[in-house]
Structures are given as C-alpha cells and as structure tokens.
Design an enzyme around this catalytic site. Structure first.
Site, short mmCIF file in Angstrom:
data_model
loop_
_atom_site.label_atom_id
_atom_site.label_comp_id
_atom_site.label_asym_id
_atom_site.label_seq_id
_atom_site.Cartn_x
_atom_site.Cartn_y
_atom_site.Cartn_z
N ASP A 56 58.26 60.56 68.49
CA ASP A 56 59.72 60.68 68.49
C ASP A 56 60.14 62.14 68.52
O ASP A 56 59.38 63.04 68.14
CB ASP A 56 60.34 59.95 67.30
CG ASP A 56 59.92 60.54 65.95
OD1 ASP A 56 58.72 60.85 65.79
OD2 ASP A 56 60.77 60.68 65.06
N GLU B 201 58.65 59.94 62.86
CA GLU B 201 58.29 61.04 61.96
C GLU B 201 59.50 61.89 61.63
O GLU B 201 59.67 62.34 60.49
CB GLU B 201 57.19 61.89 62.61
CG GLU B 201 56.60 62.98 61.69
CD GLU B 201 57.34 64.31 61.74
OE1 GLU B 201 57.05 65.19 60.92
OE2 GLU B 201 58.25 64.49 62.60
#
Length: 386
Positions: A77, A139
């Site tokens: 991400d 994350e």
C-alpha cells in the site's frame, strides 16, 4: 546499472493505485501469477472482508526445503496523493535525471520490484536455504495486514532465520526503530446556549485541557528521558494532530474529538504511557466535568499501532546484512516499520532498502536508479550467501 527487469517491475507496481483506502488485490494477483509462472508456490492471506490480501511465496532450497532462510518483506500500500502538486502522473513511472518518479517508488515498491526482478536468478542459484517474499497490505494505516500473515505462518509451523524489511534506508542497515501508537479521544459534554454557560459543559475546553496534559507529558520525556542517542530524536515523543468539535459560535459544544500519537523508544511500554493519559482523565478531568454535568464522559479508542524494534548487534541477520553492505554503523530511526511485528513473531529482523525516507510520502516521490542498482547487488549477494 539497474536491470531493465527491475524498472519494468517498478513500472507495473506503480501503475496499480494501491492507496490504503483502495484494494490491493489486482497487484497481489498480478504478482501471484508472475511467480506461479516460474513454479513458485504462493499463498494469499486475505483481510477479514476479503478486499485486500497479503502474499507469501517461497523459493525452495535446492533440496526442496522450505524451512529457515530469509524473508524479504515489503508493504504494497501507498499513501494518498490528494492535495499534492505532482509534476508527473503519480501512477505512471517517469524517468528523469537518474531518478524514477511515482507514488511508491521509494516507499516501498522499489524494493519489491528489485526482488521480483531477480526471481529467475534466485531460482537458478544452488541455494542451501529457501528465500521468501512477504508482501503485506495496510502498513501505512497501522501495520494491519502483516499480523494476519504472521499468525497464519505460525499456525503452519513455519520457521525463518531472519527477515529483511525493505523500507527506504538508502541501503544502509537500520537495527532499531520506535513504536507508534495512535489514539482517538472523544469528549462528551452538554450543549447549551453560550449566554447560559453555567448550564452546559464545554467539550472543547475539556479536550483542550487533556491536549495540554499530553503536551506536558511530551515535554517531560524531552526533559527527563529516557534517552537513546542513536536515534535522530533520542526520546519518546507525543503530539496531537487532529481535532474537531462544536456546531456554532454561540453554542456550548457537546462533543469534541481529537487524535494523538506517541512514538516510544524500545524498552518503554506503550500501555504505561497511555495509562498516564487516562489517569489524568479519571482523577482530575472527569470529576470536574461531572460537577457540571453528571453524565459527562471521555472515551479512548486505539486507531493503530506498531511495536518498537530493537535488534542486538550480534544477531546473525545483522551480521549478515552488515557484511553484505559493508556498512557496520549502528542506525536507529524514529519512523515505524513492520520489523517490530516480525521480531515479535520470533523472526530476527533488520531494515534495509533503496531510497531515502526523506522522499517518502511527498509529491514527486522518487527513487534513484543508483539505489535500485545497489539493492539488486545486495539481494544477489544475499541469495548467494544462502
């Protein structure tokens, strides 16, 4: 010189808009299919709602063994580009003056791209131990995905010799980082017309008292420690970063909400820090509020958190990475990574990846081609060491 394969992989990865609010499944499935084409076993560990997924893949040892070996860890991400002024399309890789621009090039698709580009070389090496890829989701919003994957690997009885988390460190080993803890506080008072102040309980003003108390705690950590001089900011920090409340200038606000974070040094217990905040509320703030309004309340909600990370100099993974990079300086950083989660799972870890953290999360994010070349060289040496 960076291989065309790494650049091609990075172009592909950047083109997937994996901003944390979006699904990462298209990227994950593309990587899965590419690895499967090389005969690499792949597991997907999806989020509870199925909208996102981790990926875990193992390149077995020469004898087919899958236990032990090194994990290459990266999150898929990226942070938003909203409100940022980019000179290029953030989701189209652009090369200029020895740099590759695009969201995630530095944080941290560059590391992932270099690893994936070298898979054919890894597979051709007569390795005594396996090499693993661990790609996670979410994350950037609190290290949400990696624990799902680590729990499943634990249930499978998987064992690993170490983990390299490829966050941007300019290819310099990092052996420790702070923990991050993000909290939301909701203050509930009583609304009233502002001309009748005594009949209300002002949620904003009581929230302000608590915010000032948080600042006092931060000042105490700065003045009294504990300290660790290897960190760029050598003490625990606390800060309030968002606040909202009230409906009109002539109305006593019934509600106020704010978010704060603290980044604790390794060895400090986050629950103990939060307990100081809540003790002030219970012992001083709420009694004052309830003298005005018996039903006043203050609520806390943990929004995100990642544990601190601190690796001993003698850890085998540290010794290995220092030898491969030729860099034996001890570095500790204030930003958080997934290394603490791997360490909690019993997997010795170190942080080392291409790009500079100062370029992460910004408009015109980039990674230097020279950094990717160093990463490729490092990963080749790593695989050869196995």
């Amino acid at each position: 010189m960076t291989t065309p394969h790494t650049r091609n992989w990075l172009q592909t990865l950047v083109a997937f808009d994996t901003t944390s609010r979006n699904s990462n499944l298209h990227l994950i499935e593309h990587v899965r299919d590419a690895l499967a084409a090389h005969g690499v076993p792949v597991q997907l560990f999806k989020s509870p709602d199925g909208a996102k997924s981790n990926l875990f893949a193992t390149l077995p040892a020469q004898d087919g063994g899958t236990q032990g070996g090194i994990v290459l860890s990266g999150h898929t991400d990226v942070v938003p580009v909203d409100g940022q002024q980019w000179d290029t399309d953030p989701f189209a890789l652009t090369e200029r003056d020895g740099r590759l621009y695009g969201r995630g090039t530095c944080d941290m698709k560059g590391f992932i791209a270099a690893g994936l580009a070298l898979v054919p070389e890894f597979l051709a090496m007569p390795r005594r131990k396996p090499l693993h890829f661990a790609l996670s989701y979410d994350e950037e919003v609190g290290c949400i995905g990696a624990p799902v994957m680590l729990e499943q690997l634990k249930l499978q009885g998987q064992r690993f010799d170490g983990c390299i988390v490829g966050e941007p460190t300019s290819m310099q080993p990092v052996v420790a980082h702070k923990g991050i803890n993000v909290w939301r506080c909701k203050v509930h008072g009583k609304a009233a017309h502002s001309s009748l102040t005594p009949s209300g309980s002002n949620a904003i003003e009581y929230a302000a008292r608590l915010i000032c108390r948080i600042r006092d705690l931060a000042e105490a950590f700065k003045a009294q420690g504990p300290y660790d001089p290897f960190f760029d900011v050598p003490y625990t920090t606390m800060t309030t970063n968002r606040i909202s409340g009230g409906i009109a200038v002539n109305t006593i606000p019934e509600h106020c909400e704010f978010a704060y974070e603290f980044r604790n040094l390794p060895g400090m217990v986050p629950d103990d820090i939060q307990a100081q905040v809540e003790a002030y509320v219970q012992q001083e703030l709420l009694p004052r509020m309830r003298r005005e309004f018996a039903e006043a309340r203050i609520e806390f909600e943990s929004l995100a958190g990642a544990p601190s990370f601190d690796s001993a100099d003698t850890e085998a993974i540290n010794v290995l990475v220092q030898a491969l990079t030729g860099d034996r300086e001890k570095r500790k950083v204030a930003y958080a990574t997934e290394a603490g989660l791997f360490q909690q799972a019993g997997i010795p870890s170190v942080v080392c990846g291409p790009g500079a953290i100062t370029e992460a999360h910004k408009a015109n994010e980039y990674v230097e081609l020279a950094q990717l070349a160093r990463c490729e060289q490092f990963l080749r040496k790593l695989a050869q060491s196995l």
